[in-house]
Design a protein around this motif. Sequence first.
Motif, PDB file in Angstrom:
ATOM      1  N   ALA A 152      24.680  45.156  27.948  1.00  0.00           N
ATOM      2  CA  ALA A 152      24.644  44.098  26.938  1.00  0.00           C
ATOM      3  C   ALA A 152      25.340  42.816  27.401  1.00  0.00           C
ATOM      4  N   HIS A 153      26.329  42.948  28.284  1.00  0.00           N
ATOM      5  CA  HIS A 153      27.105  41.772  28.702  1.00  0.00           C
ATOM      6  C   HIS A 153      26.508  41.081  29.931  1.00  0.00           C
ATOM      7  N   LEU A 154      25.451  41.646  30.470  1.00  0.00           N
ATOM      8  CA  LEU A 154      24.846  41.046  31.653  1.00  0.00           C
ATOM      9  C   LEU A 154      23.704  40.113  31.263  1.00  0.00           C
ATOM     10  N   SER A 155      23.614  38.982  31.952  1.00  0.00           N
ATOM     11  CA  SER A 155      22.466  38.097  31.757  1.00  0.00           C
ATOM     12  C   SER A 155      21.244  38.745  32.401  1.00  0.00           C
ATOM     13  N   GLN A 156      20.071  38.202  32.089  1.00  0.00           N
ATOM     14  CA  GLN A 156      18.852  38.765  32.670  1.00  0.00           C
ATOM     15  C   GLN A 156      18.867  38.640  34.193  1.00  0.00           C
ATOM     16  N   GLN A 157      19.385  37.507  34.688  1.00  0.00           N
ATOM     17  CA  GLN A 157      19.458  37.319  36.139  1.00  0.00           C
ATOM     18  C   GLN A 157      20.421  38.321  36.766  1.00  0.00           C
ATOM     19  N   GLU A 158      21.537  38.569  36.105  1.00  0.00           N
ATOM     20  CA  GLU A 158      22.494  39.556  36.622  1.00  0.00           C
ATOM     21  C   GLU A 158      21.876  40.955  36.656  1.00  0.00           C
ATOM     22  N   LYS A 159      21.041  41.257  35.672  1.00  0.00           N
ATOM     23  CA  LYS A 159      20.353  42.558  35.685  1.00  0.00           C
ATOM     24  C   LYS A 159      19.425  42.656  36.896  1.00  0.00           C
ATOM     25  N   HIS A 160      18.728  41.572  37.196  1.00  0.00           N
ATOM     26  CA  HIS A 160      17.845  41.562  38.368  1.00  0.00           C
ATOM     27  C   HIS A 160      18.653  41.767  39.644  1.00  0.00           C
ATOM     28  N   VAL A 161      19.785  41.079  39.739  1.00  0.00           N
ATOM     29  CA  VAL A 161      20.639  41.227  40.918  1.00  0.00           C
ATOM     30  C   VAL A 161      21.145  42.665  41.017  1.00  0.00           C
ATOM     31  N   LEU A 162      21.601  43.231  39.904  1.00  0.00           N
ATOM     32  CA  LEU A 162      22.119  44.601  39.901  1.00  0.00           C
ATOM     33  C   LEU A 162      21.040  45.599  40.295  1.00  0.00           C
ATOM     34  N   LEU A 163      19.821  45.371  39.830  1.00  0.00           N
ATOM     35  CA  LEU A 163      18.724  46.270  40.199  1.00  0.00           C
ATOM     36  C   LEU A 163      18.522  46.280  41.707  1.00  0.00           C
ATOM     37  N   LEU A 164      18.577  45.102  42.313  1.00  0.00           N
ATOM     38  CA  LEU A 164      18.392  45.018  43.766  1.00  0.00           C
ATOM     39  C   LEU A 164      19.592  45.614  44.504  1.00  0.00           C
ATOM     40  N   VAL A 165      20.782  45.446  43.929  1.00  0.00           N
ATOM     41  CA  VAL A 165      21.966  46.103  44.499  1.00  0.00           C
ATOM     42  C   VAL A 165      21.780  47.617  44.491  1.00  0.00           C
ATOM     43  N   SER A 166      21.245  48.131  43.375  1.00  0.00           N
ATOM     44  CA  SER A 166      21.038  49.583  43.254  1.00  0.00           C
ATOM     45  C   SER A 166      19.987  50.088  44.231  1.00  0.00           C
ATOM     46  N   LEU A 193      30.408  43.177  38.835  1.00  0.00           N
ATOM     47  CA  LEU A 193      31.469  44.166  39.036  1.00  0.00           C
ATOM     48  C   LEU A 193      32.532  44.038  37.960  1.00  0.00           C
ATOM     49  N   SER A 194      32.865  42.786  37.632  1.00  0.00           N
ATOM     50  CA  SER A 194      33.881  42.545  36.610  1.00  0.00           C
ATOM     51  C   SER A 194      33.412  43.006  35.233  1.00  0.00           C
ATOM     52  N   LYS A 195      32.189  42.641  34.880  1.00  0.00           N
ATOM     53  CA  LYS A 195      31.673  42.981  33.553  1.00  0.00           C
ATOM     54  C   LYS A 195      31.481  44.479  33.361  1.00  0.00           C
ATOM     55  N   LEU A 196      31.127  45.174  34.449  1.00  0.00           N
ATOM     56  CA  LEU A 196      30.909  46.622  34.356  1.00  0.00           C
ATOM     57  C   LEU A 196      32.189  47.417  34.605  1.00  0.00           C
ATOM     58  N   SER A 197      33.260  46.719  34.977  1.00  0.00           N
ATOM     59  CA  SER A 197      34.548  47.364  35.277  1.00  0.00           C
ATOM     60  C   SER A 197      34.402  48.419  36.372  1.00  0.00           C
ATOM     61  N   VAL A 198      33.693  48.060  37.431  1.00  0.00           N
ATOM     62  CA  VAL A 198      33.560  48.937  38.592  1.00  0.00           C
ATOM     63  C   VAL A 198      34.172  48.232  39.795  1.00  0.00           C
ATOM     64  N   ASN A 199      34.436  49.004  40.856  1.00  0.00           N
ATOM     65  CA  ASN A 199      35.210  48.467  41.969  1.00  0.00           C
ATOM     66  C   ASN A 199      34.379  47.931  43.121  1.00  0.00           C
ATOM     67  N   ASN A 200      33.150  48.415  43.258  1.00  0.00           N
ATOM     68  CA  ASN A 200      32.365  48.001  44.410  1.00  0.00           C
ATOM     69  C   ASN A 200      30.871  48.146  44.127  1.00  0.00           C
ATOM     70  N   ARG A 201      30.069  47.766  45.110  1.00  0.00           N
ATOM     71  CA  ARG A 201      28.615  47.771  44.947  1.00  0.00           C
ATOM     72  C   ARG A 201      28.075  49.190  44.737  1.00  0.00           C
ATOM     73  N   ALA A 202      28.694  50.151  45.423  1.00  0.00           N
ATOM     74  CA  ALA A 202      28.224  51.532  45.294  1.00  0.00           C
ATOM     75  C   ALA A 202      28.392  52.033  43.858  1.00  0.00           C
ATOM     76  N   GLU A 203      29.554  51.717  43.267  1.00  0.00           N
ATOM     77  CA  GLU A 203      29.792  52.124  41.879  1.00  0.00           C
ATOM     78  C   GLU A 203      28.851  51.404  40.928  1.00  0.00           C
ATOM     79  N   ALA A 204      28.585  50.138  41.211  1.00  0.00           N
ATOM     80  CA  ALA A 204      27.657  49.370  40.375  1.00  0.00           C
ATOM     81  C   ALA A 204      26.254  49.955  40.468  1.00  0.00           C
ATOM     82  N   ALA A 205      25.850  50.337  41.677  1.00  0.00           N
ATOM     83  CA  ALA A 205      24.530  50.929  41.872  1.00  0.00           C
ATOM     84  C   ALA A 205      24.412  52.254  41.118  1.00  0.00           C
TER      85      ALA A 205
END
Length: 219
Positions: A152-166, A193-205
């Motif tokens: 809910a706290h991510l913008s649409q662009q951030e969701k796209h970025v996170l998807l590619l990170v995953s 990373l800040s909004k999801l309260s995770v430490n790195n890309r792997a955790e975000a993925a």
Amino acid sequence: MKKQRIILVDDHEVVRLGLKSLLERHPHFDVVGEAGSAREALEQVESLKPDVVVMDIRLPGTSGIDACEQIVSQYPNTKVLMLTSYAEDEMLFSAIRAGASGYVLKQIGSEDLIKAIESVGRGEALLDPAVTQRVFQEVRRAVKEEEASAFAHLSQQEKHVLLLVSEGKTNREIAKNLFLGEGTVRNYVSSILSKLSVNNRAEAAAYAVQHSLREYITL
């Protein structure tokens, strides 16, 4: 086998008489009490300590749902089976939240009712087939809402970025894919990373996969 001690709660005496006549033909049931209101039901449960209370929802004064909640809270060894004419979602889910072990409609056949009481007496949960599908639908809806709220706290662009990170993409690859600068992508990743309260890309993925991010991407 020890007999199941049962209390019948319904404000219609004829209904109670019919239920009592049916259940007393079963060798493993013992109808130890009857009540026509929630107040009487609570008094009966306190004095008789039954195994199962078969209770209608609509009662004079306090509802069967409120009585169920009190019984389950005060006498955890007593199971409550709601036997009602009402199949409305609100009553069904209120009964479940109140701690009812079972919810069956009065249209149920006599053999199925006996099986329902036996199941509840064994500590099992039971729902009338007529309402089971709606429970699953509600559970699925609740899961979807929880998953959606995870982003809910991510913008649409951030969701796209996170998807590619995953998908294991590097910042350079993400930048090329989304027509952004690498610095902009780095900023997006840091924000995610800040909004999801995770430490790195792997955790975000892992978070993205766990909460089914792809279903919430607007193309």
